[in-house]
Design a protein around this motif. Structure first.
Motif, PDB file in Angstrom:
ATOM      1  N   SER A   1      29.205 -18.305 124.677  1.00  0.00           N
ATOM      2  CA  SER A   1      28.523 -17.472 125.679  1.00  0.00           C
ATOM      3  C   SER A   1      28.631 -15.970 125.373  1.00  0.00           C
TER       4      SER A   1
ATOM      5  N   GLN B   1      29.316 -19.314 131.168  1.00  0.00           N
ATOM      6  CA  GLN B   1      29.588 -17.877 131.153  1.00  0.00           C
ATOM      7  C   GLN B   1      30.844 -17.535 131.946  1.00  0.00           C
TER       8      GLN B   1
ATOM      9  N   THR C   1      25.250 -13.909 125.484  1.00  0.00           N
ATOM     10  CA  THR C   1      24.281 -14.261 126.513  1.00  0.00           C
ATOM     11  C   THR C   1      23.905 -13.029 127.326  1.00  0.00           C
TER      12      THR C   1
END
Length: 385
Positions: free
Chosen positions: A136, A150, A139
């Motif tokens: 993540s 996340q 992202t």
């Protein structure tokens, strides 16, 4: 794991943190589309394996970060970061606040022999004996709601940091090197580290030409670009890139038609405010009096380096780094060594704790008072003569 979206909830956590010896902190931000980093998330955790860990959402409409900044000002609680520079820039730009006292685990790890610019993931593996899921990392942290992946990734950046901090802080006490880390962190806590002045921006532009007039154009174009980008909070590259700036310094356009012939300039920069700024900057540079032109090498000094001495200094640095268990680049940069070999003395490698570890012997080597001797795979310092 709690996600904090209100000022009251943040204040409660920060008051609890003030009762603790330390709090670990990290951030998630985006900078691809802005000049200044956009803060998207703050992660914090209190001591202990099961100490409270929270995610603070600065994008919430119901939150002020002032309780967190008040915690940062509270000197009774150490604020622990890993590779803190970008995080500190955000807090300094947003609120003029630095977290104090500060502990940067990347700096501490370099002092403790974990290598150069050691990453958080490496320390988690070596010290906390855990693995991180970094999927993540890149992202979009501005989107809401955040995904479970996340959230898990973000909170891991502060929970494992507790173990790392406690280990490194003890190692520093045992080695007597706590002051070394504090000396490095003083740079991170200096506002000058984060201030970019438009009038000085040209000094960071790499060119192969030292012509005063050429550099005057670079100076004016860089100043305009920096000021324009800062005022509108957009990346410098959205105004024009360095290669386009060098082209403009060569062609020196003073009209729209001349500007339109640029090969490297973005289309939107050929008209409007940016185009006007470019033309004005070029005209200012062309009208600059000879005595006000940038001096050759004023931005990046060309040194008369004794290359043989520089090579010896590199060998000495490697020997000292291995003997002390400290990352070589933390002790002295390649630039430091070249400056010393060119006769310069106002360099970081000759100051503070670096003088103790390396600088004193470096100067003895320069003066011919010591020599280097190789035995097997080891290099020793021996008296000269």
């Amino acid at each position: 794991m709690q996600t904090i979206t209100t000022t009251d909830a943040l204040a409660r956590f920060c008051e609890a943190a003030k009762e603790q010896p330390y709090v670990t902190v990290d951030t998630e931000f985006l900078r691809e589309r802005t000049y200044w980093s956009k803060l998207c998330l703050v992660q914090m955790a209190l001591p202990g394996k099961n100490g409270q860990a929270v995610l603070v959402d600065p994008l919430s409409d119901h939150i002020s970060l002032e309780p967190m900044y008040d915690l940062f000002r509270h000197t009774g609680t150490v604020k622990v970061f890993h590779a803190a520079r970008q995080d500190l820039e955000i807090f300094f730009v947003d609120a003029g606040v630095f977290p104090t006292p500060l502990f940067d685990t990347q700096v501490a790890a370099m002092v403790c022999g974990f290598g150069e610019q050691v990453g958080y993931e490496t320390l988690v593996k070596k010290i906390a004996r855990e693995n991180l899921d970094k999927s993540s990392r890149f992202t979009d942290w501005t989107r809401r709601p955040l995904t479970e992946a996340q959230l898990t990734y973000a909170v891991a950046d502060v929970t494992h940091l507790r173990v790392i901090y406690e280990f490194l802080s003890k190692e520093l006490v045992k080695s007597g090197r706590t002051s070394w880390v504090e000396e490095e962190e003083a740079v991170l806590l200096n506002p000058e580290t984060y201030i970019t002045r438009p009038e000085e921006a040209w000094m960071k532009v790499k060119t192969r030409t030292s012509s005063g007039r050429f550099m005057a154009v670079v100076r004016e174009l860089a100043q305009f670009r920096e000021g324009y980008a800062q005022a509108r909070n957009i990346p410098r590259s959205r105004v024009y890139k360095d290669d386009a700036m060098i082209e403009l310094a060569s062609t020196k356009p003073t009209t729209y038609d001349e500007l339109g012939k640029s090969r490297l300039l973005l289309r939107e920069a050929r008209r409007g405010d940016i185009a006007d700024g470019i033309i004005s900057a070029v005209k200012t540079a062309l009208e600059c009096k000879p005595e006000d032109l940038p001096k050759p090498n004023e931005g990046a000094e060309h040194l008369q380096v004794n290359t043989a001495l520089a090579d010896l200094l590199r060998v000495l640095l490697k020997s000292k780094s291995e003997a002390e268990g400290v990352a070589a680049k933390l002790i002295a940069s390649a630039s430091d060594l070249d400056h010393i070999a060119a006769g310069k003395r106002d360099v970081p490698a000759l100051q503070g704790w670096r003088h103790e570890v390396f600088g004193a012997d470096a100067m003895r080597l320069v003066r011919g008072e010591i020599a280097l001797s190789a035995r097997g795979g080891a290099v020793r310092v021996v008296p000269a003569g």
